[in-house]
Enzyme design. Structure first.
Site, PDB file in Angstrom:
ATOM      1  N   MET A   5       0.874  -1.402   0.210  1.00 37.63           N
ATOM      2  CA  MET A   5      -0.222   0.095  -0.028  1.00 37.63           C
ATOM      3  C   MET A   5       0.968   1.240   0.156  1.00 37.63           C
ATOM      4  O   MET A   5       1.718   1.497   1.116  1.00 37.63           O
ATOM      5  CB  MET A   5      -0.894   0.177   1.293  1.00 37.63           C
ATOM      6  N   CYS A  95      -2.811  -1.247  -9.895  1.00 35.20           N
ATOM      7  CA  CYS A  95      -2.902   0.135  -9.558  1.00 35.20           C
ATOM      8  C   CYS A  95      -4.131   0.880 -10.507  1.00 35.20           C
ATOM      9  O   CYS A  95      -3.834   1.094 -11.603  1.00 35.20           O
ATOM     10  CB  CYS A  95      -1.694   0.995  -9.530  1.00 35.20           C
TER      11      CYS A  95
HETATM   12  C1  LIG Z   1      -3.718   3.656   0.091  1.00 33.44           C
HETATM   13  C2  LIG Z   1      -3.455   2.529  -0.724  1.00 33.44           C
HETATM   14  C3  LIG Z   1      -2.311   2.248  -1.347  1.00 33.44           C
HETATM   15  C4  LIG Z   1      -2.199   0.852  -2.308  1.00 33.44           C
HETATM   16  N1  LIG Z   1      -1.012   0.789  -2.862  1.00 33.44           N
HETATM   17  C5  LIG Z   1      -0.839  -0.255  -3.666  1.00 33.44           C
HETATM   18  C6  LIG Z   1       0.596  -0.486  -4.186  1.00 33.44           C
HETATM   19  O1  LIG Z   1       1.426   0.361  -4.209  1.00 33.44           O
HETATM   20  N2  LIG Z   1       0.494  -1.663  -4.716  1.00 33.44           N
HETATM   21  C7  LIG Z   1      -0.579  -2.747  -5.086  1.00 33.44           C
HETATM   22  O2  LIG Z   1      -0.492  -3.516  -5.853  1.00 33.44           O
HETATM   23  N3  LIG Z   1      -1.527  -2.450  -4.533  1.00 33.44           N
HETATM   24  C8  LIG Z   1      -1.879  -1.267  -3.953  1.00 33.44           C
HETATM   25  N4  LIG Z   1      -2.909  -1.140  -3.057  1.00 33.44           N
HETATM   26  C9  LIG Z   1      -3.924  -2.065  -3.169  1.00 33.44           C
HETATM   27  C10 LIG Z   1      -4.009  -3.115  -1.935  1.00 33.44           C
HETATM   28  O3  LIG Z   1      -2.525  -3.772  -2.199  1.00 33.44           O
HETATM   29  C11 LIG Z   1      -5.240  -4.020  -1.834  1.00 33.44           C
HETATM   30  O4  LIG Z   1      -4.896  -4.639  -3.101  1.00 33.44           O
HETATM   31  C12 LIG Z   1      -6.434  -3.576  -1.787  1.00 33.44           C
HETATM   32  O5  LIG Z   1      -6.324  -2.316  -0.955  1.00 33.44           O
HETATM   33  C13 LIG Z   1      -7.616  -4.581  -1.330  1.00 33.44           C
HETATM   34  O6  LIG Z   1      -6.962  -5.141  -0.197  1.00 33.44           O
HETATM   35  P1  LIG Z   1      -7.801  -4.869   1.258  1.00 33.44           P
HETATM   36  O7  LIG Z   1      -9.142  -4.787   1.068  1.00 33.44           O
HETATM   37  O8  LIG Z   1      -7.223  -5.651   2.047  1.00 33.44           O
HETATM   38  O9  LIG Z   1      -7.074  -3.322   1.366  1.00 33.44           O
HETATM   39  C14 LIG Z   1      -3.286   0.061  -2.422  1.00 33.44           C
HETATM   40  C15 LIG Z   1      -4.297   0.295  -1.792  1.00 33.44           C
HETATM   41  C16 LIG Z   1      -4.608   1.132  -0.788  1.00 33.44           C
HETATM   42  C17 LIG Z   1      -5.790   1.659  -0.038  1.00 33.44           C
END
Ligand SMILES: Cc1cc2nc3c(=O)[nH]c(=O)nc-3n(C[C@H](O)[C@H](O)[C@H](O)COP(=O)(O)O)c2cc1C
Length: 314
Positions: A5, A95
């Site tokens: 993230m 992304c």
């Molecule tokens: C603030 C933020 C930044 C993120 N940055 C990335 C990133 O740099 N690379 C990536 O593959 N996913 C990124 N994601 C996606 C997360 O890795 C994940 O796939 C997504 O938040 C869903 O999972 P969760 O419901 O557990 O948060 C980001 C998500 C958030 C909310």
């Protein structure tokens, strides 16, 4: 696993999550182009400490040669004592941010499985580390093609695939498509990791049993809540897990902040940590006052004082 993230999954968060049982983390994404240009800030984001356990280093980009060169450079690791090379190179194919998508990077790669094949082949050929990918369910509802993209990545040499079960257009809202994660799991032979909306042990167990995935990855649910990993691991063992006490939350939040300060200095670490510290105490008596207090704090001792004041609200 702890999800990548941007702005959150820094070294401090990865170390703390590992203490609560995370087996594998992925860094915030770094630009392959910036790595190749030798951008210092980007290298700082890519530093992996010897105390972090297994960490995949995530790159984003769209040009196979540039991605391969960046992977080659990063695979060597950060050349300073205490830092280690990554365990894998992960390629961002999820992304949704406009700037990245409109550059043909991130989730835009899912529009072109042939390009996915080229990128994964080139990167796999350039490094001896495993190459992994992180995809979404598709670009939009009319183009749910995670299975096709996963198969392209696998045939090009990817060693693991993480699927966030949302489309690019969904960004981070709407429900997660567990069916598509299950379909990916049933279509490839490499490990598939399920991701999206895991917030407690019930949603973790449900994700695993529904999709049959080989692992789960958690992002937002773990911000200010590394205790979630302990809870899920206990649930997998069929055990009850006590809720973290206020004292434990204080202790862990301050240790995360200390680690971040060691890494980046107070000037960078404190503004970045405000949102995380607030999450540690969401819903606690005094949390609104705490938020206001840490928003104007600029040193560790000021943050500590604010956090410790929660004890008097008990
Ligand atoms: C603030 C933020 C930044 C993120 N940055 C990335 C990133 O740099 N690379 C990536 O593959 N996913 C990124 N994601 C996606 C997360 O890795 C994940 O796939 C997504 O938040 C869903 O999972 P969760 O419901 O557990 O948060 C980001 C998500 C958030 C909310």
């Amino acid at each position: 696993m702890l999800a990548p993230m941007a702005g959150y999954t820094d070294r401090a968060m990865r170390v703390v999550s590992q203490r609560f049982g995370v087996e594998y983390s992925v860094t915030e994404m770094v630009s392959a182009k910036a790595v190749v240009f030798g951008d210092k800030k980007t290298f700082n984001l890519a530093r992996i400490g010897a105390d972090e356990g297994k960490v995949g280093l995530q790159i984003f980009g769209s040009e196979p040669d540039v991605m391969a060169k960046a992977a080659e450079i990063l695979a060597e690791g950060y050349k300073e004592e205490g830092y280690v090379p990554p365990s894998a190179i992960d390629i961002n194919m999820g992304c949704p941010v406009h700037k990245i998508f409109s550059n043909g990077e991130g989730s835009s790669l899912m529009k072109n499985p042939e390009l996915i094949y080229k990128i994964v082949s080139k990167v796999s050929g350039a490094v001896s580390l495993p190459v992994t990918v992180k995809i979404r369910s598709g670009v939009d509802d009319a183009h749910i093609n995670a299975v096709e993209c996963a198969m392209a990545a696998e045939s090009a040499g990817a060693k693991m695939i993480c699927v966030h079960g949302r489309t690019r257009t969904q960004m981070y809202s709407g429900s997660v498509n567990k069916e598509i994660i299950k379909n990916v799991k049933n279509s490839v032979h490499i490990p598939v990791i399920a991701n999206g909306d895991i917030i407690d042990s019930a949603s973790a167990l449900d994700m695993i049993s529904y999709t049959g995935a080989d692992g789960i990855m958690i992002g937002r649910g773990a911000v200010g809540n590394p205790f979630l990993f302990r809870e899920i691991i206990s649930a997998l063992d069929g055990k009850e897990c006590p809720e973290p006490t206020l004292e434990e939350r204080i202790d862990v939040s301050l240790s995360e902040l200390k680690l971040a300060i060691e890494d980046k200095g107070e000037g960078v670490a404190i503004p970045e940590a405000r949102k995380k510290i607030a999450c540690y105490f969401k819903g606690f008596r005094g949390s609104a006052v705490l938020r206001a207090g840490i928003n104007s704090a600029s040193s560790y001792s000021e943050v500590e004082k604010n956090v410790l004041s929660l004890l008097s609200e008990k």
